[in-house]
Design a protein around this motif. Structure first.
Motif, PDB file in Angstrom:
ATOM      1  N   THR A 127      -7.236  11.263  -9.092  1.00  0.00           N
ATOM      2  CA  THR A 127      -5.976  10.127  -8.259  1.00  0.00           C
ATOM      3  C   THR A 127      -5.752  10.423  -6.306  1.00  0.00           C
ATOM      4  OG1 THR A 127      -4.464   9.753  -9.858  1.00  0.00           O
ATOM      5  CG2 THR A 127      -3.402  10.286  -7.740  1.00  0.00           C
ATOM      6  N   LEU A 128      -6.137  11.567  -6.316  1.00  0.00           N
ATOM      7  CA  LEU A 128      -6.895  11.923  -4.687  1.00  0.00           C
ATOM      8  C   LEU A 128      -7.649  11.094  -3.286  1.00  0.00           C
ATOM      9  CD1 LEU A 128      -5.885  15.893  -4.558  1.00  0.00           C
ATOM     10  CD2 LEU A 128      -4.485  13.925  -3.908  1.00  0.00           C
ATOM     11  N   GLN A 129      -8.833  11.156  -4.758  1.00  0.00           N
ATOM     12  CA  GLN A 129      -9.564  10.386  -4.205  1.00  0.00           C
ATOM     13  C   GLN A 129      -9.632   9.142  -3.853  1.00  0.00           C
ATOM     14  OE1 GLN A 129     -13.028  10.446  -6.887  1.00  0.00           O
ATOM     15  NE2 GLN A 129     -14.474   9.597  -5.075  1.00  0.00           N
ATOM     16  N   VAL A 130      -8.485   7.989  -4.747  1.00  0.00           N
ATOM     17  CA  VAL A 130      -8.342   6.974  -4.396  1.00  0.00           C
ATOM     18  C   VAL A 130      -7.193   7.560  -3.668  1.00  0.00           C
ATOM     19  CG1 VAL A 130      -6.920   4.879  -4.939  1.00  0.00           C
ATOM     20  CG2 VAL A 130      -8.182   5.826  -7.351  1.00  0.00           C
ATOM     21  N   GLY A 131      -6.533   8.170  -3.142  1.00  0.00           N
ATOM     22  CA  GLY A 131      -5.427   8.071  -1.906  1.00  0.00           C
ATOM     23  C   GLY A 131      -6.297   7.732  -0.891  1.00  0.00           C
ATOM     24  N   GLN A 132      -7.425   8.574  -1.484  1.00  0.00           N
ATOM     25  CA  GLN A 132      -7.873   9.019   0.122  1.00  0.00           C
ATOM     26  C   GLN A 132      -8.879   8.146   0.779  1.00  0.00           C
ATOM     27  OE1 GLN A 132     -10.651  12.535   0.317  1.00  0.00           O
ATOM     28  NE2 GLN A 132     -10.793  12.305   2.362  1.00  0.00           N
ATOM     29  N   HIS A 133      -9.358   7.351  -0.439  1.00  0.00           N
ATOM     30  CA  HIS A 133     -10.769   6.444   0.029  1.00  0.00           C
ATOM     31  C   HIS A 133     -10.003   4.963  -0.548  1.00  0.00           C
ATOM     32  CE1 HIS A 133     -13.412   9.930   0.432  1.00  0.00           C
ATOM     33  NE2 HIS A 133     -13.002  10.151   0.222  1.00  0.00           N
ATOM     34  N   GLY A 134      -9.493   4.779  -1.031  1.00  0.00           N
ATOM     35  CA  GLY A 134      -8.500   3.507  -1.406  1.00  0.00           C
ATOM     36  C   GLY A 134      -9.795   2.900  -3.228  1.00  0.00           C
ATOM     37  N   GLY A 135      -9.370   1.690  -3.557  1.00  0.00           N
ATOM     38  CA  GLY A 135      -9.629   1.441  -5.014  1.00  0.00           C
ATOM     39  C   GLY A 135      -8.537   0.981  -5.788  1.00  0.00           C
ATOM     40  N   SER A 136      -9.163   1.506  -7.408  1.00  0.00           N
ATOM     41  CA  SER A 136      -7.988   0.956  -7.958  1.00  0.00           C
ATOM     42  C   SER A 136      -7.772   2.061  -9.735  1.00  0.00           C
ATOM     43  CB  SER A 136      -8.320   0.186  -8.973  1.00  0.00           C
ATOM     44  OG  SER A 136      -8.115  -1.332  -8.415  1.00  0.00           O
ATOM     45  N   LEU A 137      -7.360   2.043  -9.692  1.00  0.00           N
ATOM     46  CA  LEU A 137      -6.190   3.541 -11.306  1.00  0.00           C
ATOM     47  C   LEU A 137      -5.575   3.420 -12.013  1.00  0.00           C
ATOM     48  CD1 LEU A 137      -7.057   6.785 -11.426  1.00  0.00           C
ATOM     49  CD2 LEU A 137      -4.915   7.190 -10.146  1.00  0.00           C
ATOM     50  N   ASN A 138      -6.351   3.489 -13.432  1.00  0.00           N
ATOM     51  CA  ASN A 138      -5.178   2.665 -14.744  1.00  0.00           C
ATOM     52  C   ASN A 138      -5.625   4.030 -15.152  1.00  0.00           C
ATOM     53  OD1 ASN A 138      -3.814   1.596 -15.722  1.00  0.00           O
ATOM     54  ND2 ASN A 138      -4.964  -0.299 -16.157  1.00  0.00           N
TER      55      ASN A 138
ATOM     56  N   ASN B 171       0.653  -1.094  -0.054  1.00  0.00           N
ATOM     57  CA  ASN B 171       0.145  -0.009   0.051  1.00  0.00           C
ATOM     58  C   ASN B 171       0.652   1.316   0.062  1.00  0.00           C
ATOM     59  OD1 ASN B 171      -2.436  -0.964   0.090  1.00  0.00           O
ATOM     60  ND2 ASN B 171      -2.521  -1.662   2.339  1.00  0.00           N
ATOM     61  N   ALA B 172       1.595   1.815   0.661  1.00  0.00           N
ATOM     62  CA  ALA B 172       2.644   2.685   0.913  1.00  0.00           C
ATOM     63  C   ALA B 172       3.475   3.107  -0.736  1.00  0.00           C
ATOM     64  CB  ALA B 172       3.764   2.120   2.291  1.00  0.00           C
ATOM     65  N   ARG B 173       3.843   1.506  -0.979  1.00  0.00           N
ATOM     66  CA  ARG B 173       4.495   2.054  -2.319  1.00  0.00           C
ATOM     67  C   ARG B 173       3.151   2.377  -3.488  1.00  0.00           C
ATOM     68  NH1 ARG B 173       6.517  -3.442  -1.369  1.00  0.00           N
ATOM     69  NH2 ARG B 173       8.585  -3.568  -0.896  1.00  0.00           N
ATOM     70  N   LYS B 174       2.643   1.631  -3.333  1.00  0.00           N
ATOM     71  CA  LYS B 174       0.660   2.746  -4.385  1.00  0.00           C
ATOM     72  C   LYS B 174       0.496   3.714  -4.333  1.00  0.00           C
ATOM     73  CE  LYS B 174      -1.412  -2.028  -4.488  1.00  0.00           C
ATOM     74  NZ  LYS B 174      -2.353  -2.920  -4.011  1.00  0.00           N
ATOM     75  N   LEU B 175       0.631   3.759  -2.918  1.00  0.00           N
ATOM     76  CA  LEU B 175       0.620   5.465  -2.394  1.00  0.00           C
ATOM     77  C   LEU B 175       1.434   6.347  -2.722  1.00  0.00           C
ATOM     78  CD1 LEU B 175      -0.994   7.956  -1.051  1.00  0.00           C
ATOM     79  CD2 LEU B 175       0.591   7.006   1.407  1.00  0.00           C
ATOM     80  N   LEU B 176       2.730   6.115  -2.926  1.00  0.00           N
ATOM     81  CA  LEU B 176       3.631   6.317  -3.497  1.00  0.00           C
ATOM     82  C   LEU B 176       4.109   7.013  -4.956  1.00  0.00           C
ATOM     83  CD1 LEU B 176       6.781   7.504  -3.123  1.00  0.00           C
ATOM     84  CD2 LEU B 176       7.764   5.475  -3.217  1.00  0.00           C
ATOM     85  N   ARG B 177       3.263   5.905  -5.791  1.00  0.00           N
ATOM     86  CA  ARG B 177       3.008   6.009  -6.825  1.00  0.00           C
ATOM     87  C   ARG B 177       2.067   6.720  -6.812  1.00  0.00           C
ATOM     88  NH1 ARG B 177       4.044   0.724  -7.565  1.00  0.00           N
ATOM     89  NH2 ARG B 177       1.545   0.288  -7.253  1.00  0.00           N
ATOM     90  N   LEU B 178       0.851   6.813  -6.353  1.00  0.00           N
ATOM     91  CA  LEU B 178      -0.198   8.059  -6.614  1.00  0.00           C
ATOM     92  C   LEU B 178       0.722   9.260  -6.083  1.00  0.00           C
ATOM     93  CD1 LEU B 178      -3.156   6.369  -4.215  1.00  0.00           C
ATOM     94  CD2 LEU B 178      -2.708   6.901  -6.925  1.00  0.00           C
ATOM     95  N   GLY B 179       1.132   9.706  -5.171  1.00  0.00           N
ATOM     96  CA  GLY B 179       2.079  10.748  -4.660  1.00  0.00           C
ATOM     97  C   GLY B 179       3.321  11.660  -6.323  1.00  0.00           C
TER      98      GLY B 179
END
Length: 945
Positions: free
Chosen positions: A87-98, A36-44
């Motif tokens: 991207t911020l919505q996925v980072g805040q509430h979770g889910g998938s992004l592509n 999850n931390a790696r995913k959040l890093l990619r979101l940032g």
């Protein structure tokens, strides 16, 4: 060793469970947080990349002229803002992004793929930075509208070419970018960079925590594995010590068991010796009792004394049966009873049982019948002695509990699988029956249906138990069906094997009826339906047509009926109970019918019954005792219809011929009483007898005289029967060394040398006289070279039958199956390997055979021989005609008929040639030597002059 292995497996399973537990519970959760931390890093990083793009587009928008171009840039900025918000919505509430993310500075794109992100509430200030970025994205969107408004005013001044307005609007745009846009974009960059930095720190903390957790888990696993291995080693050491201790105990127990086994074997040997000695010691005086009582009865004592003597004789017979049962039971219990598979004839077994109980049947007035399934092969391979023992036990029980009516013995074929045959033996009686609830108990040891039976009827209760065990040893079983007052049916099954050609399976019936003999019917009158069925089946199987009835009045009507000569019976087979005991005397009716050519064969229960009519009044009446044997009945019918029977009404008046006349027997017996009994039996049959008390005495007599047979007692002082027989056989083989080795501690070398010269090349028939009755004793007699043995106490008929059998065998007098006198239970003749006829005058051999095999006087032989020779020539001529016509099927039948005729004359060599022709014909095999076989047969028959 199983316990350490179990502990090792349990520890291994525990390690697997702990590994799975740590992996899924602790390590798995840490790995998930790291992911999850790696995913959040990619979101940032994606937000930072979009903010840089927005900044670049923002300043490009301010410098771009033209409404369309400005609109395209605004759309790009809005697109980036939308991506940031997603991207911020996925980072805040979770889910998938592509979605594709353009790289900075060119038009290439790379994919941003974040799947199944789960917000980590423990992440430091993540939600605050995401909310701040979300607020900045909305504020940028508002400022973009204000910038767009100012740019629109600048475009209007540009369209009107209003320089002062253009300059003024340009200043306003620059001032807006400097005062408003730059701080806003800087804040956006700062928040995104902060998000990335905080995520980096959090990721490093999680990685440090995961490495620490893994080290602790690895240490725990290592310690647990070391503990398990240590425990397994300790348990293995403990078990090794226990195993060593157990091995020592087992070794000690093994030695004790071996010693106990040796003691048990010694005890078993002593028991066997005791049984053998007991058998010998009991049978020796019993032989005296039974033999002397039989001799006393031959002297025709007064009725009262005869009754007492018969009681003594019957009591001794009962004691003998009891002794045999006990010996058999002890052998079965010890597992020493073995089944001997030898060629046997089922019909002979049944007829032997009928002979044994013939006197009982006549004395009690109970009819005794036997019936053989025609599907059964004539010869099988099995244990005839044990089959006869089973039937003897069953029939003995049937007579014990049957006072009137009949007893039927049946043999049937149940099924056939390859060479294996399942034989069913059934004994049915009309006695008192057995209660249904006691049918199974009667097969127990020492068990009877009712305790009072032993007192009323006698018996030990061993017979049925022994019979069941014998059936089971032969692959079958025994069962009973009965109800009180309606008789009993005992059925047993055994497994036999079909006999090979070498075992006598192809031996032909020597008695054949000519077709002309079977033209006219036979009148059958029998009072019992069972007897009528058995006799009718047999007569029809032999080729006769039968008129049967069980009523004397109906038979009388048939005798007086107007019947054409071709349909008039040629012979009347009458049951005495119907013929002369009924209200109508059939013999008188036959005499009054005027049919002088009608011959009568009367089945009688005892010889006394013929006194009810005048024998001289019925010259065509022939007598035959009951129970009738089909083999003897067939032979008697053949003699009557071929006019070769003894004179009518002489069967009961003519004394039996002394068949031992001219033969000399050496009796070797150390017991004077047994010797006296055997001497009397042999002299009564015409034998000349010399007596020797020891084996050496017997050898000295053999050195001086020539004997036709030797009766050899097994247990004798100085030199026993086995050693004496071994010396005789060694002398016949001519080996002096073997003689000296077999002669024992006191060899008489001159005597042995003379015996070797006198007996060399011959074969002296030797029958053992033994009070032992075990299988081992039989084997010892066979190994010593004896031709058979008689078990004491021996009976007259079985002793004489055995002696005549071995003497005739030594003389190569080939008996046909239907004429040879069968041996009884305790007279056993060992089979020989060859049986070839000696050369000599054929006509003289035929005469000797007819006199010996059929008890024919010389005048009858002289009368019959011409007819026999004409018959032989006729059969031979037919064979030659069929051979010329190549009709192999009919040729085989003709050869079969000729073979039977040759066996009747004792010409076994010629019968063998006829048998070879018969087999070749059946196989359709015309070999090059077929003509030679026919020529040899013709030469042999022509040589009979």
């Amino acid at each position: 060793m199983l316990l350490p292995l179990g502990v090792y497996l349990a520890g291994f399973c525990l390690l697997v469970v702990l590994h799975l537990f740590f992996s899924h519970v602790f390590i798995g959760r840490l790995d998930q947080r790291l992911d999850n931390a790696r995913k959040l890093l990619r979101l940032g990083e994606a937000v930072a990349q979009q903010s840089l793009r927005i900044e670049a587009d923002w300043y490009r928008l301010a410098t771009t002229t033209g409404i369309p171009e400005q609109q395209k840039i605004r759309d790009g900025i809005n697109l980036h803002l939308a991506a940031i918000r997603t991207t911020l919505q996925v980072g805040q509430h979770g889910g998938s992004l592509n979605y594709p993310c353009p790289l900075t500075g060119d038009s290439r794109h790379h994919a941003l793929n974040v799947s199944d992100y789960i917000p980590d509430r423990e992440a430091p200030a993540t939600e605050d930075h995401i909310r701040a970025l979300a607020d900045l994205s909305r504020e940028i969107e508002e400022k973009l509208a204000e910038l767009s408004h100012r740019l629109a005013q600048r475009e209007q001044h540009r369209e009107r070419s209003d320089r002062s307005g253009i300059f003024l609007s340009e200043g306003m745009v620059k001032n807006y970018l400097k005062s408003t846009s730059a701080p806003l974009l800087n804040r956006l960059h700062h928040e995104s960079d902060t998000l990335i930095h905080q995520t980096h720190l959090w990721l490093e903390a999680l990685q440090t925590q995961s490495a620490s957790q893994r080290r602790r888990y690895l240490l725990a696993e290592t310690l647990l594995a070391v503990g398990i291995v240590t425990l397994v080693c300790l348990l293995a050491l403990l078990l090794a010590r226990q195993h060593l201790h157990s091995t020592r105990q087992v070794a000690t127990a093994g030695r004790e068991l071996h010693e106990a086994h040796q003691l048990a074997q010694e005890a078993n040997r002593l028991k066997s010796d005791f049984l053998a000695n007991m058998s010998h010691e009991i049978r020796t005086p019993m032989n005296a009792i039974i033999g002397l009582s039989a001799i006393l009865l031959e002297g025709r004592p007064d009725p009262s004394l005869a009754r007492h003597i018969r009681t003594i004789n019957q009591s001794a017979e009962t004691l003998l049966r009891l002794l045999n049962d006990i010996l058999d039971f002890s052998k079965i219990e010890a597992g020493q009873l073995e089944i001997e598979y030898q060629p046997l004839c089922v019909n002979e077994v049944l007829e032997n049982v009928l002979r044994i109980f013939a006197d009982t049947s006549r004395r009690k007035g109970v009819e005794l019948f036997s019936r053989l399934d025609p599907r059964l092969p004539e010869h099988l391979v099995g244990d005839a002695l044990r089959l006869q023992q089973i039937l003897t036990n069953l029939v003995s029980n049937a007579f014990k509990f049957t006072t009137e009516g009949e007893i039927l013995i049946e043999a049937e074929l149940v099924r056939e699988e390859g060479e294996q045959l399942e034989l069913l033996l059934r004994v049915r009686d009309s006695g008192i029956g057995i209660a249904a609830e006691k049918l199974e108990t009667i097969f127990g040891q020492f068990r009877q249906a009712d305790p009072s039976i032993a007192r009323l009827y006698g018996g030990t209760g061993l017979g049925l138990s022994i019979s069941r065990r014998l059936c089971q040893l032969m692959g079958g079983d025994i069962r009973a069906e009965s109800s009180e007052g309606y008789g009993s049916i005992f059925t047993c099954t055994v497994v036999c094997r079909r006999a090979d050609a070498d075992d006598g399976a192809d031996e032909a019936d020597a008695v054949q009826f000519a077709a002309s003999t079977c033209v006219r019917p036979i009148l059958l009158v029998h009072g019992r339906e069972t007897g009528r069925i058995i006799l009718r089946e047999a007569l029809e199987r032999w080729g006769f047509s039968v008129i049967s009835t069980g009523d004397a009045h109906e038979a009388t009507k048939l005798l007086h009926a107007e019947t054409p000569a071709a349909q008039w019976p040629q012979l009347a087979l009458l049951d005495q109970t119907v013929a002369v005991r009924a209200s109508v005397n059939l013999l008188t009716e036959v005499d009054s019918s005027g049919r002088d050519d009608l011959k009568i064969l009367l089945l009688v229960s005892t010889g006394d019954e013929t006194q009810q009519h005048d024998p001289g009044s019925f010259p065509q009446v022939f007598l035959m005792p009951k129970p009738f044997l089909l083999s003897e009945l067939k032979l008697q019918l053949h003699k009557i219809l071929e006019n070769t029977a003894l004179p009518p009404n002489c069967l009961s008046a003519t004394p039996s011929p002394k068949r031992g006349l001219g033969s000399k027997i050496l009796l070797t017996e150390d017991n004077s009483i047994n010797a006296e009994i055997a001497h009397h039996i042999l002299e009564q049959d015409g034998f000349l007898v010399d007596w020797a008390e020891t084996g050496w005495d017997a050898l000295r007599l053999l050195d001086k005289y020539r004997y036709d047979a030797v009766l050899m007692d097994v247990q004798m002082p100085e030199l026993d029967g086995h050693a004496t027989t071994a010396i005789i056989r060694a002398c016949e083989g001519g080996s002096v060394q073997d003689i000296l080795a077999a002669s024992g501690p006191r060899p008489d070398e001159p005597l042995l040398e003379r015996l070797c010269r006198g007996l060399n090349g011959g074969h002296m028939p030797i029958l053992a006289l033994t009070a032992h009755a075990t299988h081992e004793d039989r084997q010892r007699c066979r190994q010593a070279g004896m031709d058979g043995y008689l078990t004491k106490p021996f009976k007259t008929d079985e002793m004489l039958a055995a002696i005549h059998h071995v003497i005739n065998k030594a003389r190569n007098m080939a008996f046909s199956p239907t004429t040879a006198e069968p041996l009884l239970t305790d007279a056993v003749i060992f089979p020989t390997a060859t049986d070839t006829s000696p050369p000599g005058d054929l006509m003289e051999r035929i005469k000797v055979h007819l006199r010996s095999a059929f008890n024919l006087p010389d005048d009858k032989v002289a009368t019959m021989l011409p007819a026999f020779l004409v018959t032989l020539q006729g059969h031979m001529g037919k064979i030659e005609e069929l051979f010329a016509a190549a009709d192999l099927v009919e040729l085989s039948k003709a050869a079969h008929t000729l073979k039977g005729a040759l066996l009747n004359l004792g010409l076994k060599e010629l019968a063998d040639i006829a048998y070879t022709i018969e087999c070749r014909g059946k196989a359709q095999d015309i070999a090059t030597d077929f003509q030679d076989l026919v020529s040899q047969l013709r030469q042999g028959i022509d040589a009979i002059r």
